[in-house]
Motif scaffolding. Structure first.
Motif, PDB file in Angstrom:
ATOM      1  N   GLU A 144       8.004   0.909 -12.031  1.00 13.49           N
ATOM      2  CA  GLU A 144       8.465   1.759 -10.934  1.00 13.49           C
ATOM      3  C   GLU A 144       9.101   3.044 -11.460  1.00 13.49           C
ATOM      4  OE1 GLU A 144      11.070  -0.595  -8.598  1.00 13.49           O
ATOM      5  OE2 GLU A 144       9.465  -1.821  -7.705  1.00 13.49           O
ATOM      6  N   LYS A 145       9.871   2.906 -12.583  1.00 14.91           N
ATOM      7  CA  LYS A 145      10.505   4.079 -13.160  1.00 14.91           C
ATOM      8  C   LYS A 145       9.482   5.045 -13.721  1.00 14.91           C
ATOM      9  CE  LYS A 145      14.151   5.316 -16.451  1.00 14.91           C
ATOM     10  NZ  LYS A 145      15.125   4.791 -17.442  1.00 14.91           N
ATOM     11  N   ILE A 146       8.418   4.482 -14.361  1.00 17.09           N
ATOM     12  CA  ILE A 146       7.373   5.343 -14.933  1.00 17.09           C
ATOM     13  C   ILE A 146       6.529   5.980 -13.839  1.00 17.09           C
ATOM     14  CG2 ILE A 146       5.284   5.337 -16.356  1.00 17.09           C
ATOM     15  CD1 ILE A 146       6.598   3.085 -18.002  1.00 17.09           C
ATOM     16  N   ALA A 147       6.091   5.147 -12.813  1.00 15.19           N
ATOM     17  CA  ALA A 147       5.204   5.668 -11.771  1.00 15.19           C
ATOM     18  C   ALA A 147       5.930   6.471 -10.715  1.00 15.19           C
ATOM     19  CB  ALA A 147       4.474   4.495 -11.095  1.00 15.19           C
ATOM     20  N   GLY A 148       7.212   6.265 -10.595  1.00 15.95           N
ATOM     21  CA  GLY A 148       7.946   6.970  -9.550  1.00 15.95           C
ATOM     22  C   GLY A 148       7.649   6.448  -8.155  1.00 15.95           C
ATOM     23  N   VAL A 149       7.087   5.232  -8.036  1.00 14.30           N
ATOM     24  CA  VAL A 149       6.746   4.618  -6.747  1.00 14.30           C
ATOM     25  C   VAL A 149       7.333   3.222  -6.734  1.00 14.30           C
ATOM     26  CG1 VAL A 149       4.906   3.910  -5.197  1.00 14.30           C
ATOM     27  CG2 VAL A 149       4.617   5.933  -6.630  1.00 14.30           C
ATOM     28  N   SER A 150       7.939   2.853  -5.604  1.00 17.44           N
ATOM     29  CA  SER A 150       8.514   1.525  -5.498  1.00 17.44           C
ATOM     30  C   SER A 150       7.414   0.473  -5.371  1.00 17.44           C
ATOM     31  CB  SER A 150       9.451   1.441  -4.295  1.00 17.44           C
ATOM     32  OG  SER A 150       8.703   1.596  -3.102  1.00 17.44           O
ATOM     33  N   CYS A 151       7.795  -0.781  -5.527  1.00 14.73           N
ATOM     34  CA  CYS A 151       6.823  -1.888  -5.444  1.00 14.73           C
ATOM     35  C   CYS A 151       6.221  -1.984  -4.050  1.00 14.73           C
ATOM     36  CB  CYS A 151       7.515  -3.191  -5.823  1.00 14.73           C
ATOM     37  SG  CYS A 151       6.430  -4.638  -5.757  1.00 14.73           S
ATOM     38  N   ASP A 152       7.031  -1.887  -3.014  1.00 15.15           N
ATOM     39  CA  ASP A 152       6.526  -1.961  -1.635  1.00 15.15           C
ATOM     40  C   ASP A 152       5.581  -0.817  -1.335  1.00 15.15           C
ATOM     41  OD1 ASP A 152       8.010  -4.219  -1.276  1.00 15.15           O
ATOM     42  OD2 ASP A 152       9.739  -3.143  -0.418  1.00 15.15           O
ATOM     43  N   GLU A 153       5.940   0.365  -1.839  1.00 13.90           N
ATOM     44  CA  GLU A 153       5.065   1.516  -1.609  1.00 13.90           C
ATOM     45  C   GLU A 153       3.730   1.333  -2.317  1.00 13.90           C
ATOM     46  OE1 GLU A 153       4.085   5.221   0.056  1.00 13.90           O
ATOM     47  OE2 GLU A 153       5.754   3.848   0.436  1.00 13.90           O
ATOM     48  N   ALA A 154       3.788   0.805  -3.541  1.00 11.89           N
ATOM     49  CA  ALA A 154       2.548   0.568  -4.286  1.00 11.89           C
ATOM     50  C   ALA A 154       1.667  -0.452  -3.572  1.00 11.89           C
ATOM     51  CB  ALA A 154       2.875   0.086  -5.700  1.00 11.89           C
ATOM     52  N   LYS A 155       2.311  -1.525  -3.030  1.00  6.91           N
ATOM     53  CA  LYS A 155       1.544  -2.517  -2.273  1.00  6.91           C
ATOM     54  C   LYS A 155       0.885  -1.886  -1.055  1.00  6.91           C
ATOM     55  CE  LYS A 155       4.218  -6.639  -3.515  1.00  6.91           C
ATOM     56  NZ  LYS A 155       5.101  -7.709  -2.993  1.00  6.91           N
ATOM     57  N   ARG A 156       1.650  -1.040  -0.368  1.00  4.02           N
ATOM     58  CA  ARG A 156       1.099  -0.398   0.829  1.00  4.02           C
ATOM     59  C   ARG A 156      -0.099   0.473   0.472  1.00  4.02           C
ATOM     60  NH1 ARG A 156       1.346   4.267   3.305  1.00  4.02           N
ATOM     61  NH2 ARG A 156       2.763   5.151   1.750  1.00  4.02           N
ATOM     62  N   LEU A 157       0.030   1.275  -0.610  1.00  2.00           N
ATOM     63  CA  LEU A 157      -1.081   2.132  -1.035  1.00  2.00           C
ATOM     64  C   LEU A 157      -2.302   1.302  -1.445  1.00  2.00           C
ATOM     65  CD1 LEU A 157       0.889   4.782  -3.157  1.00  2.00           C
ATOM     66  CD2 LEU A 157      -0.100   5.092  -0.879  1.00  2.00           C
ATOM     67  N   LEU A 158      -2.036   0.180  -2.138  1.00  2.04           N
ATOM     68  CA  LEU A 158      -3.146  -0.672  -2.562  1.00  2.04           C
ATOM     69  C   LEU A 158      -3.854  -1.283  -1.353  1.00  2.04           C
ATOM     70  CD1 LEU A 158      -4.702  -2.008  -4.846  1.00  2.04           C
ATOM     71  CD2 LEU A 158      -2.992  -3.845  -4.849  1.00  2.04           C
ATOM     72  N   ILE A 159      -3.069  -1.756  -0.361  1.00  2.00           N
ATOM     73  CA  ILE A 159      -3.663  -2.346   0.844  1.00  2.00           C
ATOM     74  C   ILE A 159      -4.482  -1.317   1.599  1.00  2.00           C
ATOM     75  CG2 ILE A 159      -3.097  -3.303   3.110  1.00  2.00           C
ATOM     76  CD1 ILE A 159      -0.733  -4.705   1.762  1.00  2.00           C
ATOM     77  N   GLU A 160      -3.945  -0.083   1.702  1.00  3.12           N
ATOM     78  CA  GLU A 160      -4.692   0.970   2.392  1.00  3.12           C
ATOM     79  C   GLU A 160      -5.995   1.275   1.671  1.00  3.12           C
ATOM     80  OE1 GLU A 160      -2.107   4.287   2.700  1.00  3.12           O
ATOM     81  OE2 GLU A 160      -0.892   3.438   4.334  1.00  3.12           O
ATOM     82  N   SER A 161      -5.940   1.309   0.332  1.00  2.00           N
ATOM     83  CA  SER A 161      -7.161   1.580  -0.441  1.00  2.00           C
ATOM     84  C   SER A 161      -8.201   0.483  -0.237  1.00  2.00           C
ATOM     85  CB  SER A 161      -6.811   1.711  -1.916  1.00  2.00           C
ATOM     86  OG  SER A 161      -7.970   1.868  -2.707  1.00  2.00           O
ATOM     87  N   ILE A 162      -7.719  -0.786  -0.315  1.00  2.00           N
ATOM     88  CA  ILE A 162      -8.645  -1.904  -0.134  1.00  2.00           C
ATOM     89  C   ILE A 162      -9.207  -1.906   1.287  1.00  2.00           C
ATOM     90  CG2 ILE A 162      -8.790  -4.420  -0.048  1.00  2.00           C
ATOM     91  CD1 ILE A 162      -6.710  -4.499  -2.281  1.00  2.00           C
ATOM     92  N   GLU A 163      -8.339  -1.624   2.269  1.00  2.00           N
ATOM     93  CA  GLU A 163      -8.795  -1.595   3.657  1.00  2.00           C
ATOM     94  C   GLU A 163      -9.839  -0.513   3.875  1.00  2.00           C
ATOM     95  OE1 GLU A 163      -6.896  -1.213   8.162  1.00  2.00           O
ATOM     96  OE2 GLU A 163      -5.605  -1.123   6.390  1.00  2.00           O
ATOM     97  N   SER A 164      -9.621   0.673   3.273  1.00  2.00           N
ATOM     98  CA  SER A 164     -10.592   1.767   3.417  1.00  2.00           C
ATOM     99  C   SER A 164     -11.931   1.395   2.799  1.00  2.00           C
ATOM    100  CB  SER A 164     -10.026   3.028   2.758  1.00  2.00           C
ATOM    101  OG  SER A 164     -10.966   4.075   2.804  1.00  2.00           O
ATOM    102  N   GLU A 165     -11.854   0.790   1.590  1.00  2.00           N
ATOM    103  CA  GLU A 165     -13.101   0.372   0.946  1.00  2.00           C
ATOM    104  C   GLU A 165     -13.812  -0.697   1.765  1.00  2.00           C
ATOM    105  OE1 GLU A 165     -12.206  -0.879  -2.962  1.00  2.00           O
ATOM    106  OE2 GLU A 165     -11.624   1.105  -3.694  1.00  2.00           O
TER     107      GLU A 165
END
Length: 519
Positions: A144-165
């Motif tokens: 999270e410190k390296i990516a600058g994104v929290s775990c929940d935010e990363a999960k949300r982005l991943l779910i959106e990506s998978i949903e779009s695909e």
């Protein structure tokens, strides 16, 4: 022993009583001394017999006692043997139970040992799991410190990506399935139509608006005309048909659009010529008789048609209307033959689709029933036929199929489409309908003219005897979507501007060519 003694005592008493009686008798009758001797002899004999009986009974009792003793000893011996066998069996079972008990004790000891080991391993796994969780938390915090994104935010982005695909994949699959279904439906439909055509072949009766009646000689023309034309006027008045007498040798022509009246006039004229008596009264008599005979023939034709198709319970007026179709034609195709063919084609296709075959045949047979009266009633023959079928008690779905077979009303069921398809097949088959060459060529020219009137059309070709219109468009001016719209617009223009049997397929062809030359 007591029983035997009592028995002997009783015997002795009986013998003594007898002896006493005997002695008294002897004393009365004879010598006392003889009586005494005899008494003593009898007593001795009785005693001897009693002793003998006593010995026999004693022997018998001893024998019975000995036999009972032997049986009791044998039974005791067998019982002891059985007890010994049972004891040995129980001892074997007891030994087996002891062995199994020892095995169970060994297994229990083994399981206890394993349980201790598993408990130890479980404790080790729990400790390692806790360590792994701590490591995961540490790594997650570092990520999270390296990516600058929290775990929940990363999960949300991943779910959106998978949903779009997933949506894109689903859309592609849906398009592919839809195209496959269209191709399959088109293939299946073509197979059914081809099967229906292959399984049915009908004969055609060409009919015209004129009939020719042969004459035995040209002198008969004068007799047909009669004095001052009274005979010919009587025939025309009775039949409603024009009689044309010209220079055609040994023939007269009957002209009229009503085929039934023309047939009445033809048969009446043939009978008058054969009879030789031609005058107004005889003409009216013959026309009336022929009209009656033709009505019977029409009814028989209708009954035969319903029997051939296999439909029953039809109103008698509908049967008569079906028979009248025998003398009607459309584009040179006999309507009764056409209706029979449509009925059989409907039956074949209905069987392939798994729907009611009898209902499909009934609708096919009645689809052109309006043509039997359409000169007498205003409106299209489909609407007239629909009203007639409804009037004579046909089922609602059959009534609707009759009214929809030329799209006077939109199709709503498979039966409606079946009747449309069978009607088009029957009319579009080669040789089914006849057209004059000029009208045929003009229709092809009109088809190409309608297509060329649209912007972007380079060339158009009417092929397959005018059943297929192929249009080549400029790919720079017309896109893929516009080509689809153009095919619909051209088809609609053809429907509005032209009259034609069957149906015409409009195909718009758009292609892009890339050409390069190797030098």
């Amino acid at each position: 022993m007591n029983g035997t003694t009592a028995l002997l005592f009783a015997l002795t008493l009986a013998v003594g009583a007898g002896v006493g009686f005997f002695l008294r008798k002897k004393l009365i009758e004879g010598n006392q001394a003889d009586i005494e001797k005899q008494r003593l002899l009898i007593i001795e004999n009785a005693i001897h017999e009693a002793e003998q009986i006593k010995k026999e009974k004693l022997l018998q009792v001893k024998e019975e006692i000995y036999q009972s003793k032997n049986e009791a000893e044998l039974e005791i011996k067998n019982s002891r043997k059985n007890i010994e066998n049972e004891q040995r069996r129980l001892e074997r079972k007891l030994d087996k139970v002891h062995e199994e008990l020892n095995d169970l004790k060994d297994k229990e000891t083994d399981l206890t040992s394993r349980e201790r080991k598993l408990t130890a391993k479980e404790q080790t796994v729990v400790e390692r799991e806790n360590e792994a969780k701590l490591l995961i938390v540490e790594q997650q915090q570092k990520l999270e410190k390296i990516a600058g994104v929290s775990c929940d935010e990363a999960k949300r982005l991943l779910i959106e990506s998978i949903e779009s695909e997933a949506r894109m994949d689903a859309a592609k699959r849906l398009t592919r399935i839809e195209n496959e279904m269209k191709l399959e439906a088109d293939r299946k439909g073509k197979n059914i139509l081809a099967l229906a055509i292959a399984r049915y072949a009908g004969d055609y009766v060409a009919d015209k608006t004129v009939s020719m009646v042969p004459l035995p000689n040209d002198e008969m023309k004068g007799r047909i005309i009669g004095r001052e034309g009274r005979n010919i006027r009587a025939i025309e008045a009775a039949t409603g048909i024009d009689i044309i007498i010209d220079d055609t040798p040994e023939a007269v022509i009957l002209s009229g659009f009503n085929p039934i009246r023309r047939e009445i006039a033809r048969q009446s004229l043939l009978q008058l010529i054969s009879d030789g008596r031609i005058h107004p009264a005889r003409i009216e008599e013959v026309v009336a008789k022929v009209t009656h005979d033709l009505d019977v023939e029409i009814k028989e034709a209708g009954e035969k048609a319903t029997f051939d198709v296999g439909v029953h319970g039809m109103h008698v007026d509908l049967i008569n209307l079906i028979g009248r179709l025998k003398y009607r034609s459309s584009y040179g195709q006999n309507i009764l033959q056409h209706s029979l063919e449509v009925a059989f084609l409907c039956g074949v296709m209905a069987a392939e689709l798994g729907i009611d075959v009898k209902k499909a045949k009934r609708a096919g047979l009645l689809h052109d029933i309006g043509k039997a009266v359409d000169h007498e009633v205003e409106g299209s023959h489909a609407v007239i036929g629909r009203d007639l079928a409804k009037k004579y008690g046909e089922r609602e779905d059959i009534v609707y199929a009759i009214g929809a077979h030329h799209e006077d009303q939109p199709p709503q069921s498979v039966l409606d489409v079946l009747v449309q398809s069978a009607d088009a097949l029957s009319g579009a088959r080669p040789g089914a309908r006849k057209e004059m060459l000029q009208s045929y060529v003009k229709r092809l020219e009109d088809l190409e003219k309608i297509a060329n009137a649209f912007a972007g059309v380079e060339k158009s070709y009417a092929v397959q005897a005018g059943r297929d219109l192929r249009i080549i468009v400029n790919s720079q001016q017309v896109g893929d979507d516009a080509a689809t719209l153009m095919s619909r617009d051209i088809a609609k223009a053809i429907e509005e501007q032209l009259t034609y049997p069957g149906q015409i397929r409009v195909t718009v062809i758009r292609e892009t060519r890339a050409v390069e030359y190797a030098k």
